[in-house]
Scaffold this motif. Structure first.
Motif, mmCIF file in Angstrom:
data_model
loop_
_atom_site.group_PDB
_atom_site.id
_atom_site.type_symbol
_atom_site.label_atom_id
_atom_site.label_comp_id
_atom_site.label_asym_id
_atom_site.label_seq_id
_atom_site.Cartn_x
_atom_site.Cartn_y
_atom_site.Cartn_z
ATOM 1 N N LEU A 400 0.871 -1.188 0.000
ATOM 2 C CA LEU A 400 0.000 0.000 0.000
ATOM 3 C C LEU A 400 0.899 1.227 0.000
ATOM 4 N N LYS A 401 0.850 1.961 -1.128
ATOM 5 C CA LYS A 401 1.732 3.110 -1.294
ATOM 6 C C LYS A 401 1.322 4.261 -0.400
ATOM 7 N N GLY A 402 2.277 5.091 -0.092
ATOM 8 C CA GLY A 402 1.984 6.274 0.711
ATOM 9 C C GLY A 402 3.260 6.838 1.255
ATOM 10 N N ALA A 403 3.124 7.787 2.163
ATOM 11 C CA ALA A 403 4.305 8.394 2.766
ATOM 12 C C ALA A 403 5.091 7.326 3.534
ATOM 13 N N ARG A 404 4.370 6.439 4.192
ATOM 14 C CA ARG A 404 4.998 5.293 4.835
ATOM 15 C C ARG A 404 4.401 4.043 4.211
ATOM 16 N N THR A 405 5.000 3.606 3.130
ATOM 17 C CA THR A 405 4.502 2.438 2.399
ATOM 18 C C THR A 405 4.484 1.213 3.311
ATOM 19 N N ALA A 406 3.355 0.490 3.283
ATOM 20 C CA ALA A 406 3.208 -0.701 4.131
ATOM 21 C C ALA A 406 3.026 -1.925 3.236
ATOM 22 N N GLU A 419 11.357 5.470 6.059
ATOM 23 C CA GLU A 419 11.898 6.747 5.567
ATOM 24 C C GLU A 419 11.556 6.892 4.092
ATOM 25 N N SER A 420 11.041 8.055 3.731
ATOM 26 C CA SER A 420 10.802 8.331 2.324
ATOM 27 C C SER A 420 10.784 9.841 2.147
ATOM 28 N N THR A 421 10.280 10.307 1.035
ATOM 29 C CA THR A 421 10.220 11.755 0.821
ATOM 30 C C THR A 421 8.987 12.119 0.003
ATOM 31 N N PRO A 422 8.336 13.231 0.370
ATOM 32 C CA PRO A 422 7.178 13.658 -0.431
ATOM 33 C C PRO A 422 7.579 14.066 -1.844
ATOM 34 N N ALA A 423 8.882 14.153 -2.105
ATOM 35 C CA ALA A 423 9.330 14.438 -3.481
ATOM 36 C C ALA A 423 8.837 13.356 -4.442
ATOM 37 N N LEU A 424 8.532 12.176 -3.893
ATOM 38 C CA LEU A 424 8.070 11.062 -4.745
ATOM 39 C C LEU A 424 6.595 11.176 -5.130
ATOM 40 N N ALA A 425 5.875 12.110 -4.495
ATOM 41 C CA ALA A 425 4.451 12.259 -4.809
ATOM 42 C C ALA A 425 4.344 12.976 -6.153
ATOM 43 N N ARG A 426 4.524 12.236 -7.207
ATOM 44 C CA ARG A 426 4.662 12.808 -8.533
ATOM 45 C C ARG A 426 4.354 11.740 -9.582
ATOM 46 N N GLY A 427 3.615 12.125 -10.608
ATOM 47 C CA GLY A 427 3.198 11.172 -11.636
ATOM 48 C C GLY A 427 4.369 10.371 -12.174
ATOM 49 N N GLY A 428 4.193 9.073 -12.240
ATOM 50 C CA GLY A 428 5.206 8.210 -12.841
ATOM 51 C C GLY A 428 6.147 7.546 -11.865
ATOM 52 N N SER A 429 6.184 8.032 -10.604
ATOM 53 C CA SER A 429 7.165 7.412 -9.704
ATOM 54 C C SER A 429 6.749 5.992 -9.340
ATOM 55 N N GLY A 430 5.435 5.736 -9.342
ATOM 56 C CA GLY A 430 4.966 4.365 -9.094
ATOM 57 C C GLY A 430 5.326 3.432 -10.245
ATOM 58 N N ASP A 431 5.337 3.957 -11.466
ATOM 59 C CA ASP A 431 5.708 3.127 -12.629
ATOM 60 C C ASP A 431 7.145 2.629 -12.489
ATOM 61 N N VAL A 432 8.005 3.514 -11.975
ATOM 62 C CA VAL A 432 9.402 3.141 -11.768
ATOM 63 C C VAL A 432 9.477 1.977 -10.769
ATOM 64 N N LEU A 433 8.693 2.082 -9.708
ATOM 65 C CA LEU A 433 8.687 1.027 -8.679
ATOM 66 C C LEU A 433 8.248 -0.313 -9.269
ATOM 67 N N THR A 434 7.221 -0.294 -10.102
ATOM 68 C CA THR A 434 6.727 -1.553 -10.675
ATOM 69 C C THR A 434 7.805 -2.253 -11.497
ATOM 70 N N TRP A 461 14.541 0.525 -1.805
ATOM 71 C CA TRP A 461 15.446 1.038 -2.841
ATOM 72 C C TRP A 461 14.810 2.261 -3.517
ATOM 73 N N HIS A 462 13.564 2.127 -3.879
ATOM 74 C CA HIS A 462 12.815 3.208 -4.533
ATOM 75 C C HIS A 462 12.779 4.447 -3.631
ATOM 76 N N ALA A 463 12.450 4.262 -2.354
ATOM 77 C CA ALA A 463 12.346 5.403 -1.428
ATOM 78 C C ALA A 463 13.711 6.057 -1.233
HETATM 79 N N1 LIG Z 1 4.144 11.917 0.606
HETATM 80 C C1 LIG Z 1 4.884 10.911 0.162
HETATM 81 N N2 LIG Z 1 6.011 10.546 0.798
HETATM 82 C C2 LIG Z 1 6.752 9.528 0.330
HETATM 83 N N3 LIG Z 1 6.468 8.792 -0.777
HETATM 84 C C3 LIG Z 1 5.363 9.104 -1.434
HETATM 85 C C4 LIG Z 1 4.511 10.163 -1.014
HETATM 86 N N4 LIG Z 1 3.486 10.228 -1.872
HETATM 87 C C5 LIG Z 1 3.686 9.257 -2.797
HETATM 88 N N5 LIG Z 1 4.812 8.572 -2.529
HETATM 89 C C6 LIG Z 1 5.357 7.426 -3.295
HETATM 90 O O1 LIG Z 1 5.327 7.739 -4.683
HETATM 91 C C7 LIG Z 1 4.877 6.640 -5.447
HETATM 92 C C8 LIG Z 1 3.620 7.070 -6.212
HETATM 93 O O2 LIG Z 1 3.086 5.993 -6.904
HETATM 94 P P1 LIG Z 1 1.755 6.107 -7.783
HETATM 95 O O3 LIG Z 1 0.712 6.836 -7.021
HETATM 96 O O4 LIG Z 1 1.455 4.741 -8.263
HETATM 97 O O5 LIG Z 1 2.251 7.031 -8.969
HETATM 98 P P2 LIG Z 1 2.102 6.863 -10.548
HETATM 99 O O6 LIG Z 1 0.907 5.991 -10.780
HETATM 100 O O7 LIG Z 1 1.916 8.247 -11.079
HETATM 101 O O8 LIG Z 1 3.362 6.244 -11.020
HETATM 102 C C9 LIG Z 1 4.645 5.502 -4.449
HETATM 103 O O9 LIG Z 1 5.770 4.677 -4.374
HETATM 104 C C10 LIG Z 1 4.431 6.237 -3.131
HETATM 105 O O10 LIG Z 1 4.768 5.468 -2.001
#
Ligand SMILES: Nc1ncnc2c1ncn2[C@@H]1O[C@H](COP(=O)(O)OP(=O)(O)O)[C@@H](O)[C@H]1O
Ligand SMILES: NC(=O)C1=CN([C@@H]2O[C@H](COP(=O)(O)OP(=O)(O)OC[C@H]3O[C@@H](n4cnc5c(N)ncnc54)[C@H](OP(=O)(O)O)[C@@H]3O)[C@@H](O)[C@H]2O)[C@@H](O)CC1
Ligand SMILES: [K+]
Length: 496
Positions: A400-406, A419-434, A461-463
Motif C-alpha cells: 500500500l503506497k503512501g508516505a509510509r509504504t506498508a 523513511e521516504s520523501t514527499p518528493a516522490l508524490a509525482r506522476g510516474g514514480s509508481g511506474d518506476v517502482l513496478t 530502494w525506490h524510497a
Molecule cells: N508523501 C509521500 N512521501 C513519500 N512517498 C510518497 C509520497 N506520496 C507518494 N509517494 C510514493 O510515490 C509513489 C507514487 O506511486 P503512484 O501513485 O502509483 O504514482 P504513478 O501511478 O503516477 O506512477 C509511491 O511509491 C508512493 O509510495
C-alpha cells in the motif's frame, strides 16, 4: 508497550527509576539540541499520568542546568508518582500555571500532557489550550507522542499538539508509521532506554511488524552474482505496459526494470510504441502488440508466458486492457499488478479472481486503488491494519503506497518503509517502482529469495533513490525519469 513495561516493573525495576532514566535521556538530548545559552525560558506541559511525570523530571533537570522553567498543569488530580514530582518541582520554586497563556513568552515548549495512556478524545479547556499552543507556532517538542494522537492508529483524538520533534520512548509506537500521524510528529527520534529483548519477545512474539532497514533491504538484492552464470539465470521479466494515452509509463517502468539488473527484459507494448521503447531501452526485447480502438494492448501475440521468471503488468495499460490482465492472472508465473491492472482486477472481483491463481501475486495500490480492490474501510485511517486484513483475505502480497509504504503478507507480517520523501508524490514514480520490483522478483527466482523480502527491498530502494535525489536536487527535482537515474547510486552506497 504497556505490557512490556509491566513485565519490566514486575521483574523488579522500580517505576520511579525507569521514569528517572528516561527523563534524564530526554533532558540531555534537549540540552544538546537547545543549549540554555540560546533557549532561555522553557515551558513544560504536564498531564495527569506518567507522561506528565516524565515531563516534570525533565523540568527539574533543566531547572538545575540553568534554564528558566515554568509549568502548565491543567489537571490537578495526578497519578501518585507524578504528584510527588510536582510537589518537588514546586519546592524548587518552579512556577506552575493553570493557564497556557502564561507560557506565551517561552522559547521552547515541552509537551508532556498525554502519552500512550490517551484513549478518549480531548475536549474542553485542554483541547482549547492545545489549539492555542498550535496557533503560536512556537518550537515544541513532545515526549513519547504528540499529545492527542492515538498511540497505535495515529488518529487525532479531538485535537493534537504539533511539535517540531517527538522523542518516542523505548520502542517505536505504531503511530509513527501511519501516514495520518506524520504531519503531527515532526522529526521523530527514538529514546532507547534498554528494553530487554526477552520482554519484547515475550509480549510480541516473533516480529509481525517490521521496519525496513538498509541491512534487510540489501540482503535480498540479487547480489553478489554467481561468478559463473548467464542471462537467463539472472531472471527474465515480462513487463506489460503502455497505451496511446500513457506511453511514458512504459519507458519509466522499463528504466526501473533496467536498474534492477535483471538478466533479460521483455516489454510488451502497443505496436505503435515499439520504436520509442527500442530507442530508450536498446537492451530490451520489445514486443509490439495488437491494439484496441482506444490504443490499449488488445492481446499478447504468441508469447509463452511460462518462459518468464515473473510478469509485471499495469503501468499505463488503461482499463481497456482487460483481456490481457485476465491472461496474466491465469498464468502460473509470479505476477506484479499495478495501476489499471489493479482497477481491472477490482472489476473482475479481487478475491474470487485471486483465489484461482496458482502462483504468487503482488498488488501495488495507492489509497484510491486499494479502496476499489478492498472496500474494507478508509485507507487513510489505520493503514497497517487494513493492509494486513486485505492480504489475509486475498492471499496476495500487498504494497500500500503512501508516505509510509506498508507491505503485508498473507502470513500476517507487515513491513513498513520508515523513511521516504514527499518528493516522490509525482506522476510516474509508481511506474518506476513496478519495473524495479518486477526485475527484482524475476531475478530472485534464480536465487530462490522469498517474495516478501524482495518486495520490501524494492520499496526501500525506490524510497532511498527519492531521498538521495531530493537531497541533491531539492524536493522539486525528483521527476520520475530523474528518479530512475538515482537508483544505482543507492545500491552502490549500500554495498560499500
Ligand atoms: N508523501 C509521500 N512521501 C513519500 N512517498 C510518497 C509520497 N506520496 C507518494 N509517494 C510514493 O510515490 C509513489 C507514487 O506511486 P503512484 O501513485 O502509483 O504514482 P504513478 O501511478 O503516477 O506512477 C509511491 O511509491 C508512493 O509510495
Ligand atoms: N515504557 C515506556 O514507554 C515508558 C513510559 N513512560 C511514560 O508513561 C506514559 C504513559 O503513562 P500513563 O499510562 O500514565 O498515561 P498518560 O499518557 O500519561 O496519560 C494518561 C492519563 O491521562 C488521563 N486521560 C486520558 N485521556 C484523557 C482525556 N481525554 N482527557 C483528560 N484526561 C485524560 C488518564 O486519566 P483517566 O481519566 O483515564 O483515569 C490518565 O491519568 C508514556 O507515554 C511515557 O511518557 C515513562 O515514564 C517510562 C517508560
Ligand atoms: K506527549
Amino acid at each position: 508497550m504497556r505490557e512490556i513495561e509491566g513485565r519490566i516493573f514486575a521483574a523488579g525495576m522500580p517505576v520511579a527509576a525507569l521514569m528517572e532514566k528516561v527523563a534524564k535521556l530526554i533532558a540531555s538530548r534537549i540540552e544538546a539540541l537547545y543549549p540554555s545559552t540560546n533557549t532561555r525560558r522553557v515551558g513544560v506541559l504536564v498531564g495527569p499520568g506518567h507522561n506528565g511525570g516524565d515531563a516534570l523530571v525533565v523540568a527539574r533537570e533543566l531547572h538545575f542546568q540553568g534554564y528558566e522553567v515554568v509549568v502548565y498543569r491543567p489537571i490537578s488530580k495526578l497519578k501518585e508518582l507524578t504528584s510527588q514530582h510536582a510537589q518537588y518541582a514546586d519546592s524548587l520554586g518552579i512556577l506552575c500555571y493553570e493557564q497556557i497563556e502564561q507560557l506565551q513568552d517561552c522559547d521552547l515548549i515541552i509537551d508532556g500532557l498525554f502519552g500512550f495512556g490517551l484513549e478518549r478524545a480531548l475536549e474542553g479547556p485542554i483541547a482549547s489550550a492545545i489549539n492555542q499552543l498550535n496557533e503560536w507556532s512556537k518550537l515544541v517538542i513532545s515526549i513519547d507522542l504528540p499529545s492527542g494522537l492515538h498511540t497505535d492508529t495515529g488518529e487525532v483524538l479531538g485535537t493534537a499538539v504539533r511539535p517540531a520533534r517527538t522523542f518516542c520512548l523505548g520502542l517505536w509506537k505504531l503511530a509513527f508509521l501511519q501516514d495520518q500521524a506524520l504531519e503531527y510528529v515532526g522529526t521523530a527520534e527514538l529514546i532507547d532506554f534498554d528494553v530487554p529483548l526477552a520482554d519484547i519477545w515475550a509480549v510480541l512474539g516473533p516480529p509481525k511488524l517490521k521496519r525496513v532497514t538498509k541491512t534487510a533491504a540489501i540482503a535480498y538484492l540479487p547480489i553478489p552474482r554467481a561468478p559463473v552464470t548467464h542471462k537467463y539465470k539472472q531472471g527474465h521479466l515480462l513487463l506489460i505496459c503502455g497505451s496511446h494515452k500513457y506511453g511514458g509509463g512504459a519507458i519509466l517502468s522499463g528504466l526501473g526494470a533496467r536498474a534492477s539488473g535483471v538478466g533479460m527484459l521483455s516489454i510488451a507494448v502497443p505496436e505503435y510504441l515499439k520504436p520509442l521503447l527500442l530507442a530508450q531501452l536498446p537492451e530490451a526485447l520489445i514486443i509490439g502488440c495488437p491494439e484496441t480502438e482506444t490504443g490499449a494492448i488488445a492481446s499478447l501475440p504468441d508469447i509463452e508466458l511460462a518462459s518468464f521468471s515473473a510478469i509485471a503488468c499495469g503501468p499505463g495499460v488503461t482499463k481497456d486492457a482487460t483481456s490481457v490482465v485476465e491472461k496474466v492472472l491465469a498464468s502460473d508465473r509470479p505476477l506484479i499488478l499495478d495501476a489499471d491492472g489493479l482497477n481491472i482486477l477490482a472489476e473482475l472481483g479481487t478475491i474470487p479472481t485471486l483465489s484461482k491463481r496458482q502462483a504468487a501475486t503482488v498488488l501495488t495500490p495507492h489509497g484510491g486503488e486499494f479502496k476499489r480492490l478492498f472496500p474494507l474501510g478508509d485507507p487513510t485511517k489505520d493503514r497497517v491494519q487494513l493492509v494486513r486484513e486485505a492480504s489475509k483475505l486475498s492471499g496476495a502480497t500487498i504494497l500500500l503506497k503512501g508516505a509510509r509504504t506498508a507491505i503485508a503478507n498473507p502470513s500476517g507480517s507487515v513491513w513498513i518503509v520508515p523513511e521516504s520523501t514527499p518528493a516522490l508524490a509525482r506522476g510516474g514514480s509508481g511506474d518506476v517502482l513496478t519495473g524495479l520490483m518486477g526485475g527484482l522478483v524475476a531475478a530472485a527466482s534464480s536465487k530462490a529469495l522469498p517474495l516478501e523480502e524482495v518486495v520490501q527491498s524494492a520499496a526501500w530502494w525506490h524510497a532511498q533513490a527519492g531521498i538521495l535525489a531530493s537531497q541533491e536536487r531539492t524536493e522539486l527535482g525528483v521527476d520520475a525519469y530523474t528518479l530512475t537515474q538515482y537508483l544505482m547510486a543507492v545500491v552502490r552506497e549500500g554495498v560499500e
